[in-house]
Scaffold this motif. Structure first.
Motif, PDB file in Angstrom:
ATOM      1  N   PHE A  25      -7.710  -7.732  -0.772  1.00 28.11           N
ATOM      2  CA  PHE A  25      -7.452  -6.678  -1.970  1.00 28.11           C
ATOM      3  C   PHE A  25      -7.967  -5.254  -1.634  1.00 28.11           C
ATOM      4  CE2 PHE A  25     -11.940  -7.576  -2.863  1.00 28.11           C
ATOM      5  CZ  PHE A  25     -12.358  -6.066  -3.551  1.00 28.11           C
ATOM      6  N   GLN A  26      -8.815  -5.165  -0.512  1.00 30.88           N
ATOM      7  CA  GLN A  26      -9.334  -3.660  -0.207  1.00 30.88           C
ATOM      8  C   GLN A  26      -7.822  -3.107   0.602  1.00 30.88           C
ATOM      9  OE1 GLN A  26     -12.928  -5.187   1.719  1.00 30.88           O
ATOM     10  NE2 GLN A  26     -14.090  -3.969   0.137  1.00 30.88           N
ATOM     11  N   ARG A  27      -7.404  -3.802   1.298  1.00 35.98           N
ATOM     12  CA  ARG A  27      -6.356  -3.290   2.295  1.00 35.98           C
ATOM     13  C   ARG A  27      -5.269  -3.009   1.287  1.00 35.98           C
ATOM     14  NH1 ARG A  27      -7.377  -3.646   7.525  1.00 35.98           N
ATOM     15  NH2 ARG A  27      -8.605  -5.404   8.502  1.00 35.98           N
ATOM     16  N   SER A  28      -4.954  -3.830   0.212  1.00 34.94           N
ATOM     17  CA  SER A  28      -3.979  -3.447  -0.515  1.00 34.94           C
ATOM     18  C   SER A  28      -4.268  -2.349  -1.525  1.00 34.94           C
ATOM     19  CB  SER A  28      -3.722  -4.531  -1.655  1.00 34.94           C
ATOM     20  OG  SER A  28      -3.317  -5.914  -1.021  1.00 34.94           O
ATOM     21  N   ALA A  29      -5.392  -1.877  -1.779  1.00 36.03           N
ATOM     22  CA  ALA A  29      -5.746  -0.722  -2.389  1.00 36.03           C
ATOM     23  C   ALA A  29      -5.523   0.420  -1.401  1.00 36.03           C
ATOM     24  CB  ALA A  29      -7.285  -0.705  -2.723  1.00 36.03           C
ATOM     25  N   TRP A  30      -5.917   0.405  -0.266  1.00 36.19           N
ATOM     26  CA  TRP A  30      -5.613   1.508   0.873  1.00 36.19           C
ATOM     27  C   TRP A  30      -4.172   1.787   0.803  1.00 36.19           C
ATOM     28  CZ3 TRP A  30      -9.296  -1.600   4.664  1.00 36.19           C
ATOM     29  CH2 TRP A  30     -10.693  -1.581   4.006  1.00 36.19           C
ATOM     30  N   ARG A  35       0.559   5.380  -0.324  1.00 39.60           N
ATOM     31  CA  ARG A  35       1.675   5.757  -0.906  1.00 39.60           C
ATOM     32  C   ARG A  35       1.769   6.398  -2.175  1.00 39.60           C
ATOM     33  NH1 ARG A  35       1.858  -0.043  -0.212  1.00 39.60           N
ATOM     34  NH2 ARG A  35       1.512  -0.363  -2.390  1.00 39.60           N
ATOM     35  N   GLY A  36       0.522   7.021  -2.318  1.00 42.25           N
ATOM     36  CA  GLY A  36       0.498   8.065  -3.506  1.00 42.25           C
ATOM     37  C   GLY A  36       0.289   7.469  -4.797  1.00 42.25           C
ATOM     38  N   GLU A  37       0.084   6.152  -4.779  1.00 41.49           N
ATOM     39  CA  GLU A  37       0.193   5.408  -6.227  1.00 41.49           C
ATOM     40  C   GLU A  37      -1.562   5.563  -6.725  1.00 41.49           C
ATOM     41  OE1 GLU A  37       3.056   1.810  -4.762  1.00 41.49           O
ATOM     42  OE2 GLU A  37       1.062   1.380  -5.206  1.00 41.49           O
ATOM     43  N   SER A  38      -1.466   5.274  -8.236  1.00 38.72           N
ATOM     44  CA  SER A  38      -2.689   5.123  -8.844  1.00 38.72           C
ATOM     45  C   SER A  38      -3.074   3.604  -9.133  1.00 38.72           C
ATOM     46  CB  SER A  38      -2.808   5.812 -10.118  1.00 38.72           C
ATOM     47  OG  SER A  38      -2.605   7.326  -9.830  1.00 38.72           O
ATOM     48  N   GLY A  39      -4.098   3.408  -9.646  1.00 36.77           N
ATOM     49  CA  GLY A  39      -4.565   1.792  -9.678  1.00 36.77           C
ATOM     50  C   GLY A  39      -5.779   1.586 -10.311  1.00 36.77           C
ATOM     51  N   LEU A  40      -6.168   0.382 -10.869  1.00 32.59           N
ATOM     52  CA  LEU A  40      -7.210  -0.336 -11.472  1.00 32.59           C
ATOM     53  C   LEU A  40      -7.574  -1.300 -10.828  1.00 32.59           C
ATOM     54  CD1 LEU A  40      -9.255  -0.070 -13.736  1.00 32.59           C
ATOM     55  CD2 LEU A  40      -7.854  -1.533 -14.997  1.00 32.59           C
ATOM     56  N   ILE A  41      -8.883  -1.509 -10.183  1.00 32.93           N
ATOM     57  CA  ILE A  41      -9.247  -2.661  -9.297  1.00 32.93           C
ATOM     58  C   ILE A  41     -10.398  -3.397 -10.208  1.00 32.93           C
ATOM     59  CG2 ILE A  41     -10.449  -3.326  -7.483  1.00 32.93           C
ATOM     60  CD1 ILE A  41      -9.528  -0.864  -5.749  1.00 32.93           C
ATOM     61  N   HIS A  42     -10.243  -4.623 -10.337  1.00 34.03           N
ATOM     62  CA  HIS A  42     -11.131  -5.492 -10.852  1.00 34.03           C
ATOM     63  C   HIS A  42     -11.286  -6.604  -9.939  1.00 34.03           C
ATOM     64  CE1 HIS A  42      -8.820  -8.868 -12.352  1.00 34.03           C
ATOM     65  NE2 HIS A  42      -7.667  -8.080 -12.151  1.00 34.03           N
ATOM     66  N   SER A  43     -12.596  -6.966  -9.838  1.00 26.94           N
ATOM     67  CA  SER A  43     -13.151  -7.869  -8.798  1.00 26.94           C
ATOM     68  C   SER A  43     -14.424  -8.484  -9.215  1.00 26.94           C
ATOM     69  CB  SER A  43     -13.080  -7.450  -7.482  1.00 26.94           C
ATOM     70  OG  SER A  43     -13.777  -8.262  -6.590  1.00 26.94           O
ATOM     71  N   ALA A  44     -15.000  -9.543  -8.833  1.00 24.77           N
ATOM     72  CA  ALA A  44     -16.274 -10.192  -9.197  1.00 24.77           C
ATOM     73  C   ALA A  44     -17.364  -8.986  -8.649  1.00 24.77           C
ATOM     74  CB  ALA A  44     -16.440 -11.347  -8.449  1.00 24.77           C
ATOM     75  N   THR A  45     -18.376  -8.943  -9.374  1.00 28.29           N
ATOM     76  CA  THR A  45     -19.378  -8.083  -9.085  1.00 28.29           C
ATOM     77  C   THR A  45     -19.808  -8.270  -7.391  1.00 28.29           C
ATOM     78  OG1 THR A  45     -20.146  -7.784 -11.207  1.00 28.29           O
ATOM     79  CG2 THR A  45     -21.564  -7.104  -9.812  1.00 28.29           C
ATOM     80  N   ALA A  52     -13.350  -0.523  -1.749  1.00 24.20           N
ATOM     81  CA  ALA A  52     -11.819  -0.618  -2.039  1.00 24.20           C
ATOM     82  C   ALA A  52     -11.152   0.587  -2.516  1.00 24.20           C
ATOM     83  CB  ALA A  52     -11.287  -1.752  -2.687  1.00 24.20           C
ATOM     84  N   VAL A  53     -11.851   1.363  -3.346  1.00 25.60           N
ATOM     85  CA  VAL A  53     -11.652   2.667  -3.808  1.00 25.60           C
ATOM     86  C   VAL A  53     -11.872   3.928  -2.751  1.00 25.60           C
ATOM     87  CG1 VAL A  53     -10.773   2.112  -6.180  1.00 25.60           C
ATOM     88  CG2 VAL A  53     -13.372   2.844  -5.340  1.00 25.60           C
ATOM     89  N   TRP A  54     -12.995   4.020  -2.306  1.00 26.98           N
ATOM     90  CA  TRP A  54     -13.577   5.092  -1.496  1.00 26.98           C
ATOM     91  C   TRP A  54     -12.919   5.130  -0.126  1.00 26.98           C
ATOM     92  CZ3 TRP A  54     -15.421   9.544  -1.584  1.00 26.98           C
ATOM     93  CH2 TRP A  54     -16.335  10.144  -0.710  1.00 26.98           C
ATOM     94  N   VAL A 196     -12.359   1.545 -11.316  1.00 36.34           N
ATOM     95  CA  VAL A 196     -13.073   0.187 -10.896  1.00 36.34           C
ATOM     96  C   VAL A 196     -13.640  -0.445 -12.183  1.00 36.34           C
ATOM     97  CG1 VAL A 196     -14.905  -0.844  -9.817  1.00 36.34           C
ATOM     98  CG2 VAL A 196     -13.863   1.141  -8.710  1.00 36.34           C
ATOM     99  N   SER A 197     -13.211  -1.682 -12.285  1.00 38.29           N
ATOM    100  CA  SER A 197     -13.558  -2.389 -13.661  1.00 38.29           C
ATOM    101  C   SER A 197     -13.997  -3.617 -13.554  1.00 38.29           C
ATOM    102  CB  SER A 197     -12.371  -2.269 -14.782  1.00 38.29           C
ATOM    103  OG  SER A 197     -12.899  -2.929 -15.953  1.00 38.29           O
ATOM    104  N   ALA A 198     -14.947  -4.170 -14.347  1.00 36.15           N
ATOM    105  CA  ALA A 198     -15.141  -5.560 -14.775  1.00 36.15           C
ATOM    106  C   ALA A 198     -13.882  -6.223 -15.276  1.00 36.15           C
ATOM    107  CB  ALA A 198     -16.472  -5.956 -15.267  1.00 36.15           C
TER     108      ALA A 198
END
Length: 824
Positions: A25-30, A35-45, A52-54, A196-198
């Motif tokens: 999921f981290q590689r998917s976010a990068w 590709r210039g997309e935006s997004g919301l990542i939710h994953s276990a704490t 993933a976002v940084w 980044v969200s729960a």
């Protein structure tokens, strides 16, 4: 790092150095970021959401700057990334976490924070040149927007990352953030937004609010690491009382909890209120005096230095346990923590899941949470929460519909920061999820309000904050700019006082309404100490150490968590299983004697049954109603039901409520069956009956204060010199009365009435409960004695009339009498 190394290779090297490999999921976010997309990542704490976002912006920069010989640390790149955190207290920890890959990769970025705690010298420096990446809060971001000279640098911004988006979603701070993001997108049209969200029940709405409705097509939700192992278990007393009540806050379980703490390397003990943390900390120390210095206390009213000492102790492993509130729900990982203990029901499956995730804070580790019930019935909530988590039924965060007070504040912010034109600004505002349906009437009201204070305040120059010059709305008065900057934000709480030792040193803050009721010499628990009030001077309460027993414990507003609708439904389902003789799980099996007695004397309601119990006691006629709709909704329902009954027969009622039901007490028996036939439990005329049955005007008057504060009608004072709460309320009351009399259609008044209905009375859940009742079968029982379900409500009725010691004694006698009857 080689002079022309591959960016992905360098990132992999960073992970290997920490003994890890990137998750899919981290590689998917990068890749999505590239590709210039935006997004919301939710994953276990604790599974790598931050990286993933940084690392997306870092990878992007590395690809653009492959030749290391051209890197110049003396001249770092301009602003590229803005990181928004919901708590300024998290900024320092966040910077530390974000700095790690920059140092490892030897990148020439400058990373800094800008919050209310940032030194003025650094803020002044940042007004000239912003860093490459900045960690800030919604309030500090809004303040930045008031400085037009920063706009050119903000126009170069590439991405905004919002941390813990679920904490902002559905709040006025979240709406403030949406508006600030829309402003940034106008300054930097190619800006991407990541969050980044729960896990939430409404991730699609969360994404839309984050990126804006028109950008949803170029954004995606990325599900992270889901294989997190979670172990939920209950810490049970030797005997489960068949007549439970919530009077002991679970402290009788101190020995059992101490055993769990002993077995763990490091633990967090979550309580639902700050008052509970103070009490639990003292009780644990009394039970284990040898833990002095090894256990600590943490909540939002403690001084920053105290909280930092505790957080550092958790990080370096010197603290064995910390008793805390939601102040430690968020933030940087505490890898040493291997156990979480939850005192009392968290009232929601998502909150329970998030708190469990504070332990075992690394991929592959097990998150362990021990649940301590404050009364036996809370075990049903734990059983329901376990089912909800297993089925993925987690709570949604309902969105706020176009709060005008926040919009008005934002318009003044933008008018200070260079100004705006009406049409283009309206278009920008409507690109947010919160205001996409903003009407022309609402827009004109907001403009009129900032220009002349609306039709009512036109005669008063101080409310003419914004001028219109050649069609552009701008602030020209320095007084307006400075006052607005000092009072920007949507966090409006009861005025607080600093608590200081006479000998020096600050313990933290307590609400003014609490301190004002104390007499000199009275003792209270605060910051884990017993202190005595010496005197109050200006905005400070001076204390000294005390011995003996406390006279009181501070009460902070916001401590009452209502049972979530999802968990309430799960609770009904567990009761339905019990009604059919099915008791699954350790918790329900321990509750079997209690529920079997409930069934023998009355009824255990199923999901399509409303239970009403009628009992006569020496205090009068008791009517217990069990909608299982949460405390806030029950308070409103109790008032409405009493009002409707009194229309049929003149009867005076007193009532009490909890999350499961309500009790109405009257000197004579109410005509229940006749009232039901005449619409007692109907949703018809609900709003009218709410206003007629409650002192809705007084509730609205008090609810208007935060709206007046956010909209700029009243000012909170100057730094270090806040206005007393009673002065703010008096000023707010004046505006409220003026609008009521001379401008009854004022849209801020309408917003106020809506907030009272929806937030204080939970009107939507009242409506939902009555709609469900209309379809359900009403079961009316006349049990021989007060039942297990009703007992807690009966105790709550007694609280206001007897002291806590007398109440405990009386409850014990009542329990003994009922147990004798149950065994007979």
């Amino acid at each position: 790092m080689s002079q022309n190394s591959q960016p992905r290779t360098e990132i992999d090297r960073f992970f290997r150095a920490a003994g890890n490999v990137p998750f899919a999921f981290q590689r998917s976010a990068w890749a999505a970021y590239g590709r210039g997309e935006s997004g919301l990542i939710h994953s276990a704490t604790g599974t790598g959401k931050t990286l993933a976002v940084w690392l997306g912006p870092i990878l992007d920069w590395l690809k653009q700057n492959r030749d290391r010989s051209k890197w110049d640390s003396k001249h770092p790149p301009g602003l590229r990334v803005l990181w928004i955190t919901p708590l300024k207290a998290l900024a320092g920890d966040t910077i530390e976490a974000l700095q790690a890959p920059l140092d490892f990769l030897e990148m020439p970025w400058r990373l800094e924070g800008r919050t209310g705690d940032t030194k003025q010298s650094l803020k002044a420096k940042q007004l000239k040149v912003l860093p490459t990446a900045m960690v800030t809060t919604p309030e500090s971001l809004s303040l930045m927007l008031t400085h037009e000279k920063l706009h050119r640098q903000l126009a170069g911004l590439e991405t905004v990352i919002v941390d813990e988006w679920h904490e902002l979603l559905g709040t006025k701070r979240g709406v403030q953030t949406e508006l600030a993001l829309a402003r940034l997108r106008s300054l930097a049209p190619s800006l991407t937004t990541w969050g980044v969200s729960a896990t939430l029940g409404n991730l699609d709405e969360a994404l839309s609010s984050l990126v804006g409705p028109e950008n949803v097509g170029r954004a995606r939700i990325i599900s992270g690491y889901k294989r997190k192992k979670i172990e939920l278990f209950s810490i049970l007393p030797p005997v489960i009382e068949r007549f439970p009540w919530s009077g002991h806050i679970g402290t009788r379980m101190i020995p059992e909890v101490a055993k769990e703490i002993e077995s763990a390397a490091s633990s967090l003990i979550f309580a639902n209120t700050r008052s509970q943390t103070e009490i639990w900390y003292q009780k644990l120390l009394a039970h284990r005096p040898d833990w002095a210095g090894q256990i600590a206390l943490h909540h939002g009213s403690l001084d920053h230095s105290v909280r930092k000492w505790v957080e550092d102790g958790l990080r370096n492993g010197t603290l064995k346990s910390v008793v805390c509130t939601s102040s430690l729900d968020l933030g940087v990982d505490f890898t040493a923590v291997d156990l979480v203990i939850q005192i009392g029901s968290p009232k929601g499956a998502a909150r329970l899941l998030q708190r469990a995730g504070r332990s075992g804070h690394s991929p592959g580790a097990t998150s362990r949470l021990g649940f301590v019930p404050t009364n036996a019935l809370e075990l049903i909530e734990l059983a329901a929460a376990q089912d909800a988590i297993a089925a993925g039924r987690l709570e949604s965060r309902p969105l706020l519909p176009a709060p005008l007070d926040v919009l008005i504040q934002h318009l003044v912010t933008v008018a200070i920061g260079g100004g705006f034109e009406s049409d283009s600004m309206l278009s920008e505002i409507r690109k947010t999820r919160a205001y996409e349906s903003l009407t022309d009437q609402q827009w004109q009201f907001a403009l009129d309000f900032i220009v002349r204070g609306g039709s009512t305040l036109d005669a008063y120059p101080e409310f003419k904050r914004v001028d219109v010059i050649d069609g552009r709305y701008v602030v020209t008065q320095k007084r307006v700019s400075s006052l607005h900057r000092m009072n920007i934000g949507t966090i409006v709480s009861d005025a607080s006082m600093q608590v200081k030792f006479m000998t020096g040193g600050t313990l933290g803050t307590v609400e003014e309404s609490f301190v004002s009721k104390l007499k000199e010499g009275e003792k209270f628990l605060f910051a884990g100490r017993l202190v005595e009030l010496v005197h109050i001077k200006e905005n400070q309460a001076y204390v000294k150490r005390a011995k003996g027993t406390p006279d009181t414990v501070p009460r902070w507003m916001g401590g009452r968590l209502p049972l979530s609708s999802e968990l309430a439904w799960g609770l009904r389902m567990k009761l339905e299983e019990a009604a059919t003789g099915t008791f699954r799980g350790r918790e329900m099996k321990r509750l079997r004697p209690l529920l079997e007695l409930q069934s023998r004397w009355s009824c255990v309601p199923t999901t399509n049954q409303l239970l009403i119990e009628l009992i006569k006691t020496r205090d009068g006629y008791q009517m217990f109603v069990f909608p299982f709709a949460g405390r806030l909704a029950h308070e409103g329902l109790a008032a409405v039901i009493a009002h409707r009954l009194s229309r049929i027969q003149k009867i005076s009622f007193s009532f009490a409520c909890n999350d499961y039901g309500l009790v109405l007490t009257s000197p004579i028996e109410a005509p229940l069956c006749e009232a039901i036939s005449k619409g007692l439990l109907s949703p018809d005329r609900l709003d009218e009956d709410i206003r007629e049955s409650l002192n809705a005007t007084e509730m609205s008057r008090r609810a208007f204060r935060p709206i007046a504060r956010i909209a700029g009608l009243i000012q909170g004072g100057y730094p270090g010199r806040p206005k007393p709460s009673k002065h703010l309320q008096a000023s707010s009351n004046l505006f409220f009365e003026v609008f009521r009399e001379y401008d009854p259609q004022n849209l801020l008044l309408r917003q106020c009435d809506d907030e009272v209905l929806q937030q204080q009375l939970d009107r939507q859940r009242m409506w939902d409960a009555l709609m469900w009742i209309e379809r359900a079968k009403t079961i009316i029982c006349r049990p021989p004695k007060v039942t297990p379900l009703a007992f807690g409500l009966l105790v709550d009725r007694l609280r206001d009339r007897v002291s806590s010691e007398t109440l405990a004694d009386r409850v014990a006698r009542m329990q003994a009498s009922l147990e004798k009857a149950a065994q007979g």
